[in-house]
Write a protein that holds these residues in place. Structure first.
Motif, PDB file in Angstrom:
ATOM      1  N   ARG A   1      46.778  28.283  32.398  1.00  0.00           N
ATOM      2  CA  ARG A   1      47.979  30.114  32.068  1.00  0.00           C
ATOM      3  C   ARG A   1      47.214  31.042  31.313  1.00  0.00           C
ATOM      4  O   ARG A   1      47.161  32.275  31.230  1.00  0.00           O
ATOM      5  N   PRO A   2      46.945  30.446  30.585  1.00  0.00           N
ATOM      6  CA  PRO A   2      46.255  31.411  29.572  1.00  0.00           C
ATOM      7  C   PRO A   2      45.492  32.304  30.229  1.00  0.00           C
ATOM      8  O   PRO A   2      45.327  33.659  29.486  1.00  0.00           O
ATOM      9  N   ILE A   3      44.481  31.788  30.581  1.00  0.00           N
ATOM     10  CA  ILE A   3      43.083  32.397  31.251  1.00  0.00           C
ATOM     11  C   ILE A   3      43.585  33.121  32.571  1.00  0.00           C
ATOM     12  O   ILE A   3      43.394  34.191  32.691  1.00  0.00           O
ATOM     13  N   ALA A   4      44.620  32.594  33.293  1.00  0.00           N
ATOM     14  CA  ALA A   4      45.504  33.704  34.318  1.00  0.00           C
ATOM     15  C   ALA A   4      46.269  34.528  33.644  1.00  0.00           C
ATOM     16  O   ALA A   4      45.539  35.835  34.616  1.00  0.00           O
ATOM     17  N   VAL A   5      46.756  34.741  32.912  1.00  0.00           N
ATOM     18  CA  VAL A   5      47.403  35.706  32.497  1.00  0.00           C
ATOM     19  C   VAL A   5      46.394  37.075  31.990  1.00  0.00           C
ATOM     20  O   VAL A   5      46.465  38.182  31.841  1.00  0.00           O
ATOM     21  N   ALA A   6      44.908  36.419  31.264  1.00  0.00           N
ATOM     22  CA  ALA A   6      44.499  36.981  30.927  1.00  0.00           C
ATOM     23  C   ALA A   6      43.327  38.074  31.710  1.00  0.00           C
ATOM     24  O   ALA A   6      43.068  39.127  31.077  1.00  0.00           O
ATOM     25  N   TYR A   7      43.123  37.565  32.737  1.00  0.00           N
ATOM     26  CA  TYR A   7      42.486  37.898  33.900  1.00  0.00           C
ATOM     27  C   TYR A   7      44.012  39.241  34.259  1.00  0.00           C
ATOM     28  O   TYR A   7      43.667  40.066  35.266  1.00  0.00           O
ATOM     29  N   THR A   8      44.903  38.767  34.645  1.00  0.00           N
ATOM     30  CA  THR A   8      46.155  39.581  35.709  1.00  0.00           C
ATOM     31  C   THR A   8      47.137  40.653  34.918  1.00  0.00           C
ATOM     32  O   THR A   8      47.143  41.573  35.714  1.00  0.00           O
ATOM     33  N   LEU A   9      46.383  40.227  33.633  1.00  0.00           N
ATOM     34  CA  LEU A   9      47.705  41.439  33.081  1.00  0.00           C
ATOM     35  C   LEU A   9      46.651  43.208  33.058  1.00  0.00           C
ATOM     36  O   LEU A   9      47.389  43.961  34.048  1.00  0.00           O
ATOM     37  N   PRO A  10      45.457  42.819  32.396  1.00  0.00           N
ATOM     38  CA  PRO A  10      44.852  44.205  32.566  1.00  0.00           C
ATOM     39  C   PRO A  10      43.973  44.295  34.371  1.00  0.00           C
ATOM     40  O   PRO A  10      43.895  45.553  34.246  1.00  0.00           O
ATOM     41  N   THR A  11      44.623  43.880  35.072  1.00  0.00           N
ATOM     42  CA  THR A  11      44.568  44.055  36.480  1.00  0.00           C
ATOM     43  C   THR A  11      45.509  44.538  37.721  1.00  0.00           C
ATOM     44  O   THR A  11      45.741  45.756  37.479  1.00  0.00           O
ATOM     45  N   LEU A  12      46.577  43.361  37.958  1.00  0.00           N
ATOM     46  CA  LEU A  12      48.182  43.623  38.193  1.00  0.00           C
ATOM     47  C   LEU A  12      48.438  44.361  37.699  1.00  0.00           C
ATOM     48  O   LEU A  12      49.656  45.066  38.526  1.00  0.00           O
ATOM     49  N   GLY A  13      48.927  44.049  35.756  1.00  0.00           N
ATOM     50  CA  GLY A  13      49.325  44.996  35.556  1.00  0.00           C
ATOM     51  C   GLY A  13      49.242  46.296  34.960  1.00  0.00           C
ATOM     52  O   GLY A  13      49.839  46.713  35.332  1.00  0.00           O
ATOM     53  N   MET A  14      48.240  46.782  35.212  1.00  0.00           N
ATOM     54  CA  MET A  14      47.372  48.164  34.815  1.00  0.00           C
ATOM     55  C   MET A  14      47.612  48.290  36.272  1.00  0.00           C
ATOM     56  O   MET A  14      48.292  50.365  36.551  1.00  0.00           O
ATOM     57  N   ALA A  15      47.606  47.688  37.535  1.00  0.00           N
ATOM     58  CA  ALA A  15      48.368  48.552  38.861  1.00  0.00           C
ATOM     59  C   ALA A  15      49.539  49.014  38.399  1.00  0.00           C
ATOM     60  O   ALA A  15      49.773  49.365  39.935  1.00  0.00           O
ATOM     61  N   ALA A  16      50.642  48.007  38.492  1.00  0.00           N
ATOM     62  CA  ALA A  16      52.065  48.213  38.442  1.00  0.00           C
ATOM     63  C   ALA A  16      52.239  49.632  37.463  1.00  0.00           C
ATOM     64  O   ALA A  16      53.227  49.962  37.929  1.00  0.00           O
TER      65      ALA A  16
END
Length: 583
Positions: free
Chosen positions: A135-150
């Motif tokens: 989960r930490p690695i998943a969050v580290a990549y997902t937040l700056p990509t999908l988080g920024m997209a949202a």
């Protein structure tokens, strides 16, 4: 946290690091392809230096991450926690670089924005699947990509006037984010569970391997013990047999001859039981050669019916033969007959009333030979155990008249050696059927013409006997001199060589195991160095599989103690082209 739990967590982390290193080879190709598509879109609306610079930095960072992860297990200068932290930081910067194009959201067309968003959702899924859902690695990549997209889609939707399409996309991304993180957590739990199951399976396999090694060690120890015990028992029995045979050839009154006869009968019974141990050792050693030949099963069955008839009649039984036509097969006749002998002997032993039937049933290209009895039967739970060595049903007192429990163990090995199809059907109190199936031979056996035997005289024969047991040597001398031969006795290779140089022997009879490192094979080699074509016979009480293989590889005839006088006489006569003496 106790030490066991801590060790378990460290093991799981080490396994995760190994998996990250393995998966690092898979990630770059699809990621680079995705970034290339985004760069292609950007090339139409952004300056070349901007989109090309972004693509170059993102690609280099992606390749750096892959190479870093590939070497991660080797970076022992870092702790496991530090290794994962570094991975998380590098992954975060990868995510930031992959999300940078979203800052130029307005420069893309509506279709390009949708495709770029789908690409980032795909790369986020790839990140989760290639990191075991950690989960930490998943969050580290997902937040700056999908988080920024949202955020970008939401801001675009409220910029000038409400754009419900953009807002809907933003909401969908926001809903997808926790779902993806949740799936990542489930994936990592599956990874942990799978690893623990592998550890348990590995521990079970190790335990089974240890048990197997212990069983093999126990089996080897049993084999060595039986071989040693067999050798030590055979020595005095062999000497007794030789002296008894020598005594029987002298003039005796009726009472003395009767005593000698009973003594020889008892020795033969004991020798027969020891030979069963020898048969097991030979089969385990792999020194039993198959001599295939075509023969008639009906002839063998009729011969066995006559042979076992008296033993069956003593118990009030009868032996029936269910076969009236010639059936030819191609296998080792002596070994196949040994199987049937053991089965018939066993059937008579465990049948109290009724009959024993030897059945031969030929169908098309196969023939089935069955031994059927009306005896006590074998319980289902015991039907595999009866083929084990020394295992006997209904013989807790170990009555030697019922044998040693080796008959079926020998049958099992011979069936495997001859590659026969074997089946057993038994019902307690209702008898047993044991069947052997093999191919029918369509060739008739060829009878070789009798070869005339060369005649020679025992009186001109000089034998050299080598045995470190004085009683055995004297017994051999006493017996062989009754044939009229001259016998020299030695107790070692050195003394045998000395006697052999003084008087050339016509044949050498050497004990396999002598004192210390000395042995009969060495004796034969030394004497043959002087007399190259000297006939030789090995005589041994040793039944260890290694010893049997050694003798077999040397190509020298091997007799096992106790050797009956007729067998010894035949072996010497064959080696020296002598005529066997009439009793």
């Amino acid at each position: 946290m106790d030490s066991a739990a801590r060790q378990n967590n460290e093991n799981i982390t080490a396994e995760l690091i190994r998996m990250l290193a393995q998966q690092s080879r898979i990630t770059p190709a699809p990621m680079l392809a995705a970034l290339a598509v985004i760069a292609f879109f950007a090339a139409d609306s952004l300056p070349r230096w901007l989109w090309a610079g972004w693509f170059s930095i993102a690609a280099m960072l992606l390749i750096f991450r892959a190479q870093f992860l590939a070497r991660l297990p080797e970076m022992t200068q870092f702790t496991q926690r530090q290794q994962l932290t570094l991975t998380l930081v590098i992954t975060f910067f990868n995510g930031v670089m992959h999300g940078v194009p979203l800052l130029y959201f307005s420069a893309f067309t509506e279709l390009e924005r949708a495709v770029i968003t789908m690409i980032l959702m795909g790369t986020s899924s790839i990140n989760v699947s290639t990191t075991a859902g950690y989960r930490p690695i998943a969050v580290a990549y997902t937040l700056p990509t999908l988080g920024m997209a949202a955020v970008i889609w939401g801001l675009h939707g409220w910029a000038a006037r409400p754009d419900w399409t953009s807002l809907s996309v933003a909401v969908l991304i926001v809903l997808y984010l926790p779902l993806l993180i949740s799936l990542a957590g489930n994936g990592f739990r599956i990874f942990e569970s799978s690893y623990r199951e592998r550890l348990v399976q590995s521990a079970v396999n190790t335990q089974l391997q240890n048990i197997l090694e212990q069983a093999e060690s126990a089996s080897s120890a049993k084999t060595r013990f039986l071989a040693s015990a067999s050798h030590d028992l055979r020595q005095p029995i062999h000497a007794l047999s030789l002296f008894g045979s020598a005594l029987s050839k002298r003039p005796l009154d009726d009472e003395s001859r009767d005593i000698v006869m009973h003594m020889e009968t008892a020795l033969k019974a004991l020798a027969s039981q020891l030979d069963s141990l020898l048969d097991i050792s030979k089969l385990d050693a792999g020194v039993v050669n198959i001599n295939r030949q075509t023969f008639n099963l009906l002839d063998m069955a009729e011969r066995l019916q006559v042979e076992f008839g008296p033993a069956a009649e003593e118990k009030g039984l009868s032996i029936w033969l269910d076969c009236y036509v010639d059936v030819f097969v191609d296998t080792d006749e002596l070994l196949f007959e040994r199987i049937l002998r053991n089965l018939l002997s066993n059937a008579i032993k465990y049948t109290d009333s009724g009959k024993i039937m030897l059945s031969i049933n030929a169908e098309e290209d196969l023939v089935t030979v069955s031994v059927v009895d009306s005896g006590r039967g074998i319980p289902k739970a015991e039907q595999q155990r009866v083929f084990e060595e020394f295992y006997q049903l209904e013989n807790p007192e170990r009555d030697r008249r019922k044998g040693l429990g080796l008959g079926l163990a020998i049958v099992k090995r011979l069936v495997k050696l001859l590659d026969l199809k074997f089946s057993l059907y038994s019902v307690p109190s209702d008898g047993t059927r044991i069947s052997l199936t093999l191919p029918i031979s369509h060739e008739c056996p060829q009878t070789a013409p009798d070869q005339p035997k060369a005649m020679a005289s025992w009186e001109t024969l000089r034998l050299l006997v080598v045995d470190d047991e004085m009683e055995v040597g004297l017994g051999m001398q006493a017996l062989l001199e009754t044939f009229g031969a001259t016998v020299d006795v030695a107790d070692s290779t050195a003394s045998a060589l000395e006697l052999g140089l003084a008087n050339r022997p016509d044949i050498l009879l050497a004990d396999f195991r002598l004192r210390g490192e000395d042995n009969g094979l060495e004796t034969i080699r030394n004497l043959r160095a002087v007399y190259p074509k000297l006939p030789a016979i090995l005589i041994s009480g040793d039944t260890a599989p290694d010893r049997l293989r050694e003798a077999n590889e040397a190509g020298i005839k091997l007799l096992h103690k106790p050797v009956a006088a007729p067998i010894l006489e035949d072996a010497i006569a064959e080696a020296c082209n002598l005529q066997v003496m009439e009793n």
